[in-house]
Scaffold this motif. Structure first.
Motif, short mmCIF file in Angstrom:
data_model
loop_
_atom_site.label_atom_id
_atom_site.label_comp_id
_atom_site.label_asym_id
_atom_site.label_seq_id
_atom_site.Cartn_x
_atom_site.Cartn_y
_atom_site.Cartn_z
N UNK A 22 38.26 37.66 53.67
CA UNK A 22 39.59 36.84 53.61
C UNK A 22 39.28 35.45 53.78
N UNK A 23 38.69 35.25 54.80
CA UNK A 23 38.45 33.74 55.18
C UNK A 23 37.00 33.23 54.71
N UNK A 24 36.06 33.87 54.47
CA UNK A 24 34.75 33.56 54.20
C UNK A 24 33.83 33.27 55.53
N UNK A 25 34.53 33.47 56.45
CA UNK A 25 33.91 33.62 57.74
C UNK A 25 34.47 34.22 58.72
N UNK A 158 40.89 28.49 47.32
CA UNK A 158 40.36 29.58 48.44
C UNK A 158 39.32 30.19 47.58
N UNK A 159 39.70 30.73 46.41
CA UNK A 159 38.56 31.82 45.72
C UNK A 159 37.26 31.11 45.62
N UNK A 205 34.46 46.85 53.86
CA UNK A 205 35.42 45.86 54.41
C UNK A 205 35.23 44.61 53.51
N UNK A 206 34.35 44.49 52.80
CA UNK A 206 34.46 43.02 52.00
C UNK A 206 35.36 43.20 50.77
N UNK A 207 35.46 44.47 50.40
CA UNK A 207 36.22 44.88 49.34
C UNK A 207 37.74 44.88 49.74
N UNK A 208 38.12 45.29 51.10
CA UNK A 208 39.43 45.05 51.38
C UNK A 208 39.69 43.63 51.71
N UNK A 209 38.91 42.82 52.38
CA UNK A 209 39.07 41.55 52.59
C UNK A 209 39.28 40.71 51.20
N UNK A 210 38.42 41.08 49.97
CA UNK A 210 38.88 40.32 48.68
C UNK A 210 40.01 40.68 48.10
N UNK A 211 40.69 41.90 48.30
CA UNK A 211 42.00 42.18 48.04
C UNK A 211 43.14 41.36 48.38
N UNK A 212 42.73 41.09 49.90
CA UNK A 212 43.94 40.47 50.64
C UNK A 212 43.94 39.03 50.46
N UNK A 214 43.53 37.46 47.39
CA UNK A 214 44.27 36.97 46.38
C UNK A 214 45.73 37.33 46.54
N UNK A 215 46.10 37.68 47.80
CA UNK A 215 47.56 37.74 48.10
C UNK A 215 48.17 36.69 49.04
N UNK A 216 47.18 35.90 49.48
CA UNK A 216 47.48 34.80 50.40
C UNK A 216 47.63 33.45 49.61
N UNK A 217 48.11 32.23 50.28
CA UNK A 217 48.19 31.17 49.37
C UNK A 217 47.04 30.16 50.05
N UNK A 218 46.78 29.15 49.52
CA UNK A 218 45.81 28.26 49.84
C UNK A 218 46.34 27.54 51.34
#
Length: 245
Positions: A22-25, A158-159, A205-212, A214-218
């Protein structure tokens, strides 16, 4: 390593990989903290490097359309330069120093932009980012909050931030594993089996975070990144001071 500890380790890898997705860290910070409780500093950093290579590598694959390869190229030059210097210096980590250094890192994300106008999209800044990322990853095992200073204040969305950082961090972790290869080879077969078994959890876990992601704002991405790394940094600082005292 017992089955219970193995399952707990797998769950930790999944959750921390999701957080980083989600956060890259942030997830890597928690995972290293757990490993430092179980292993000597050099072994913990080596194991952390292997797992983070998988997590960051898969995150880079999932987000490959957003990678800025120009930034990656300059950052990798910086990574290679500092890795060569530390190899010649024969650096050896010490657990208390590692914890305190990581505990201080979150301060950087709160500094005003005018004080450090860093921008990873600029070639020189990307090179410096690579030097700092490689240096910290090898010396204390983590560089995420520091790398974030070069990305979080850019005009990138963010992406693109998460994707480009994933490649830089993957390369940095690979150099870290090579640097601590001797410590990694000293691990028992059971410990290596646990690491291998944890790799799929890193991918999931990375797949789960990747999905989240794309659902949050910058805006939420930048705000939550700062607070999460600050809280984690406080835990590291407390552990480091306890080790010294």
């Amino acid at each position: 390593m017992t089955a219970v500890i193995g399952l707990a380790f797998g769950a930790s890898v999944f959750l921390t990989s999701a957080l980083s997705g989600v956060f890259g860290m942030a997830g890597g910070l928690i995972l290293l903290w757990l490993l430092l409780l179980l292993l000597p500093a050099s072994s913990a950093i080596a194991v952390h490097g292997v797992i983070q290579m998988v997590a960051n590598g898969w995150r880079a694959v999932r987000s490959r359309a957003f990678i800025d390869y120009r930034i990656v190229a300059f950052a990798v030059l910086g990574l290679l330069a500092i890795a060569a210097v530390l190899t010649l210096a024969r650096y050896t980590p010490e657990k208390a120093t590692v914890c305190i250094a990581i505990g201080l890192m979150p301060i950087l994300v709160w500094l005003p932009k005018s004080l450090f106008a860093l921008d990873a999209s600029r070639p020189l800044h990307a090179f410096i980012c690579g030097v700092i990322a490689g240096g910290l990853n090898i010396t204390v095992g983590i560089a995420g909050p520091t790398i974030d200073v070069f990305f979080i204040r850019t005009a990138m969305d963010r992406r693109k931030i998460v994707a480009t950082k994933a490649v830089v961090q993957m390369t940095s972790h690979a150099l870290k594993v090579i640097f601590y290869a001797r410590s990694a080879l000293a691990l028992t077969p059971d410990e290596w089996l646990a690491i291998a078994a944890a790799a799929p959890f890193a991918v999931l876990g990375t797949n789960a975070g990747h999905a989240i992601l794309h659902r949050i704002t910058d805006h939420h991405f930048r705000t939550w990144t700062r607070w999460i790394v600050t809280v984690i940094g406080a835990f590291y600082m407390a552990q480091g001071l306890m080790l010294i005292l």
